[in-house]
Scaffold this motif. Structure first.
Motif, PDB file in Angstrom:
ATOM      1  N   UNK A   1     -11.123   9.013 -35.116  1.00  0.00           N
ATOM      2  CA  UNK A   1     -10.688  10.074 -36.033  1.00  0.00           C
ATOM      3  C   UNK A   1      -9.600   9.548 -36.961  1.00  0.00           C
ATOM      4  N   UNK A   2      -9.736   9.902 -38.257  1.00  0.00           N
ATOM      5  CA  UNK A   2      -8.745   9.550 -39.275  1.00  0.00           C
ATOM      6  C   UNK A   2      -8.336  10.823 -39.995  1.00  0.00           C
ATOM      7  N   UNK A   3      -7.078  11.213 -39.832  1.00  0.00           N
ATOM      8  CA  UNK A   3      -6.541  12.427 -40.452  1.00  0.00           C
ATOM      9  C   UNK A   3      -7.418  13.639 -40.126  1.00  0.00           C
ATOM     10  N   UNK A   4      -7.787  13.762 -38.837  1.00  0.00           N
ATOM     11  CA  UNK A   4      -8.519  14.918 -38.369  1.00  0.00           C
ATOM     12  C   UNK A   4     -10.013  14.875 -38.567  1.00  0.00           C
ATOM     13  N   UNK A   5     -10.547  13.844 -39.214  1.00  0.00           N
ATOM     14  CA  UNK A   5     -11.983  13.747 -39.489  1.00  0.00           C
ATOM     15  C   UNK A   5     -12.602  12.623 -38.667  1.00  0.00           C
ATOM     16  N   UNK A   6     -13.704  12.940 -37.977  1.00  0.00           N
ATOM     17  CA  UNK A   6     -14.416  11.908 -37.240  1.00  0.00           C
ATOM     18  C   UNK A   6     -15.116  10.983 -38.231  1.00  0.00           C
ATOM     19  N   UNK A   7     -14.788   9.691 -38.172  1.00  0.00           N
ATOM     20  CA  UNK A   7     -15.355   8.741 -39.124  1.00  0.00           C
ATOM     21  C   UNK A   7     -16.325   7.761 -38.470  1.00  0.00           C
ATOM     22  N   UNK A   8     -16.293   7.656 -37.125  1.00  0.00           N
ATOM     23  CA  UNK A   8     -17.205   6.709 -36.471  1.00  0.00           C
ATOM     24  C   UNK A   8     -17.164   6.957 -34.974  1.00  0.00           C
ATOM     25  N   UNK A   9     -18.100   6.314 -34.271  1.00  0.00           N
ATOM     26  CA  UNK A   9     -18.060   6.270 -32.814  1.00  0.00           C
ATOM     27  C   UNK A   9     -18.515   4.894 -32.366  1.00  0.00           C
ATOM     28  N   UNK A  10     -17.959   4.411 -31.267  1.00  0.00           N
ATOM     29  CA  UNK A  10     -18.226   3.060 -30.788  1.00  0.00           C
ATOM     30  C   UNK A  10     -18.561   3.124 -29.297  1.00  0.00           C
ATOM     31  N   UNK A  11     -19.206   2.072 -28.746  1.00  0.00           N
ATOM     32  CA  UNK A  11     -19.518   2.059 -27.313  1.00  0.00           C
ATOM     33  C   UNK A  11     -18.251   2.126 -26.460  1.00  0.00           C
ATOM     34  N   UNK A  12     -18.422   2.570 -25.246  1.00  0.00           N
ATOM     35  CA  UNK A  12     -17.262   2.788 -24.378  1.00  0.00           C
ATOM     36  C   UNK A  12     -16.563   1.499 -23.981  1.00  0.00           C
ATOM     37  N   UNK A  13     -17.223   0.342 -24.088  1.00  0.00           N
ATOM     38  CA  UNK A  13     -16.576  -0.915 -23.734  1.00  0.00           C
ATOM     39  C   UNK A  13     -15.837  -1.548 -24.903  1.00  0.00           C
ATOM     40  N   UNK A  14     -15.780  -0.878 -26.039  1.00  0.00           N
ATOM     41  CA  UNK A  14     -15.034  -1.400 -27.186  1.00  0.00           C
ATOM     42  C   UNK A  14     -13.536  -1.313 -26.907  1.00  0.00           C
ATOM     43  N   UNK A  15     -12.776  -2.245 -27.489  1.00  0.00           N
ATOM     44  CA  UNK A  15     -11.326  -2.256 -27.276  1.00  0.00           C
ATOM     45  C   UNK A  15     -10.535  -2.142 -28.583  1.00  0.00           C
ATOM     46  N   UNK A  16     -11.209  -2.151 -29.728  1.00  0.00           N
ATOM     47  CA  UNK A  16     -10.486  -1.953 -30.984  1.00  0.00           C
ATOM     48  C   UNK A  16     -11.452  -1.468 -32.057  1.00  0.00           C
ATOM     49  N   UNK A  17     -10.869  -0.934 -33.122  1.00  0.00           N
ATOM     50  CA  UNK A  17     -11.649  -0.504 -34.282  1.00  0.00           C
ATOM     51  C   UNK A  17     -10.764  -0.683 -35.514  1.00  0.00           C
TER      52      UNK A  17
END
Length: 534
Positions: free
Chosen positions: A266-282
């Motif tokens: 989420x960026x400023x209240x807006x969902x911008x992406x989703x990643x797998x649960x094993x991710x550690x950064x974005x």
């Protein structure tokens, strides 16, 4: 021939009662068939064998394969095959999956006998290719038990989780198996299947589970098993969340989660992406010089867990180094202090008179040049460098100062102008720790001072000091003369004391006085004793 058929029928009836005990005759069929006309050594499929009227005692070529497919799956309890076969041949029975379940090889002649074969679907005779004999095939007789409803239908075991049940079950003579949950059919399976997983169930819920096995004769149901699913797992957990590497057009979101199926960004209240649960950064994209509120949400079927919200301010747009300024801080006789500043700089390179003087990190803001001479002009240039390029400063000209005339060092001679018995060690000092010291005994030939000077005869010592800019101190002098002293006192050589320096003499003098006191006391004591005896 009729007599032989009659004997076959009697044998089958005997086998029927022998192998099936008290089973009723209506549960059994006699499957009979005759070979088709054969005129060439061909292989016959089911179509050839099931069409037309079969006649017996036709010639059978060497190498021929004869197939008889039953109209259903049967349990065979007696088998008879008659014919004039002069070649070696084999007879086989197959199940519905085309697996061989009975086989017998014969050198020649006919086959009869009792069997205990279940689930027979196909009969095959294959003649060898040896010899040129004429072979005649008579009749097939099979005493078969009619199919029954499936048997042995049980749920053997199960494993229940929070949202599924894994079943293990058994069934005999089933063509299809149905799985029922709370009276509703949820799956239709092949009759050979022995396990199934029931999905999409609710946690902590009781379910009535059974299976039903089916074939052409009918259905058989297992008993109902009441199975309770387990508690659901806990909602996902966010172990850590922070922001790093904040730049002009991006920032790095670092996180660690457990028990999640995915992570929403989420960026400023807006969902911008989703990643797998094993991710550690974005790495989130941004605009220069802008504020953002960043957070994540860990998602699983059992809940959603949101992180804290972190507010960031991005940097201004990154370009080649800009706003580069190089200025003079101060200039001295032997030192030049430079100041500088810029934007977006990773590395500085400083040049003096066209030659590289120093390489510095981009966070440096000053530099001291101590490799300069008095009253000398220098030209400085500074390069600011990053991954996009470099920027050059304006040339800066600096001239070092002329040393002042009264800037002289001071020299000290120690000891200064004393008498000595045998020798004296003289040391030179200056108030300028960097000054060079010189000495002379005639004020003309000067030698550099390195260590204490030992003087053994009357002399005049001259000394001076030179500072880093070449200024000399005024010349200082000291006079050293011999002292007249007795050679021996109370058996102790004063010359030896002089050789050990005055400090040694100061140590021996109390000893001398103590010894003299003892001697005087001795003689005074004797005199008093003599007076008392008189």
């Amino acid at each position: 021939m009729r007599f032989r058929h009659l004997m076959c029928l009697l044998l089958m009836m005997f086998s029927f009662f022998s192998f099936l005990d008290d089973a009723e005759a209506s549960n059994f069929n006699i499957l009979e068939g005759k070979l088709p006309d054969i005129s060439s050594p061909s292989n016959f499929d089911a179509t050839h064998l099931t069409n037309g009227n079969l006649s017996d005692n036709k010639e059978l070529p060497s190498g021929a394969t004869l197939i008889y497919i039953f109209d259903d799956v049967y349990e065979i309890v007696y088998f008879a095959f008659y014919g004039s076969i002069h070649n070696p041949y084999s007879a086989k029975l197959y199940d519905e999956n085309d697996n061989v379940i009975w086989e017998k090889s014969i050198a020649s002649g006919s086959i009869t006998g009792s069997l205990n074969i279940s689930r027979a679907k196909k009969f095959e005779i294959k003649l060898g290719r040896h010899g040129q004999y004429k072979n005649k095939f008579g009749e097939i007789s099979l005493l078969a038990k009619s199919p029954t409803v499936p048997e042995g239908v049980y749920i053997n075991s199960f494993v229940a989780s929070h949202d599924s049940i894994d079943l293990q079950f058994s069934a005999v003579n089933a063509s299809k198996i149905y799985v029922n949950v709370d009276g509703n059919e949820v799956a239709e399976l092949d009759g050979k299947t022995r396990s199934y997983k029931i999905d999409n169930l609710k946690p902590k819920t009781s379910y009535d589970v059974s299976i039903v096995a089916e074939n052409k004769v009918g259905r058989t149901a297992s008993s109902i098993s009441r199975i309770v699913t387990s508690d659901p797992p806990p909602p996902p957990k966010i172990l850590s969340f922070d922001i790093s590497d904040i730049k002009d057009v991006s920032a790095r979101m670092n996180f660690s989660v457990t028990g999640a199926e995915k992570i929403e960004i989420y960026r400023s209240g807006e969902k911008i992406s989703e990643v797998p649960s094993n991710s550690v950064y974005y790495v989130v994209t941004t605009e220069p010089e802008s504020s953002y509120e960043l957070h994540i949400v860990a998602v699983s079927p059992y809940g959603r867990t949101a992180s804290k919200i972190i507010t960031i301010k991005t940097q201004e747009l990154f370009t080649v180094p800009s706003n580069l300024e190089l200025s003079l801080g101060s200039a001295y006789v032997d030192r030049v202090n430079l100041n500088f500043t810029s934007k977006f700089t990773d590395t500085y390179k400083l040049f003096r008179n066209g030659s590289l003087l120093s390489t510095m990190p981009g966070n440096y803001r000053s530099f001291a040049d101590v490799q300069v001479k008095p009253d000398t002009e220098y030209k400085y240039e500074l390069y600011a460098i990053n991954r996009l390029g470099q920027t050059k400063s304006e040339e800066l000209t600096v001239k070092t100062l002329i040393p002042p005339k009264n800037d002289y060092p001071k020299v000290t001679i120690s000891p200064n102008s004393v008498g000595f018995i045998d020798f004296v060690d003289v040391r030179l000092f200056s108030d300028d720790g960097d000054a060079k010291l010189y000495y002379s005994f005639d004020d003309e030939e000067w030698l550099p001072y390195k260590s204490p000077l030992r003087i053994k005869e009357p002399k005049t010592l001259y000394a001076k000091a030179e500072n880093s800019v070449g200024n000399f101190s005024p010349v200082e002098s000291a006079h050293y003369t011999l002292s007249e002293t007795p050679k021996v006192l109370l058996g102790i050589s004063l010359q030896d004391v002089a050789d050990s320096q005055r400090s040694h003499f100061n140590v021996l003098w109390p000893i001398i006085a103590f010894t003299a006191g003892i001697i005087i006391s001795f003689f005074v004591g004797r005199a008093i004793k003599r007076l008392m005896t008189e």
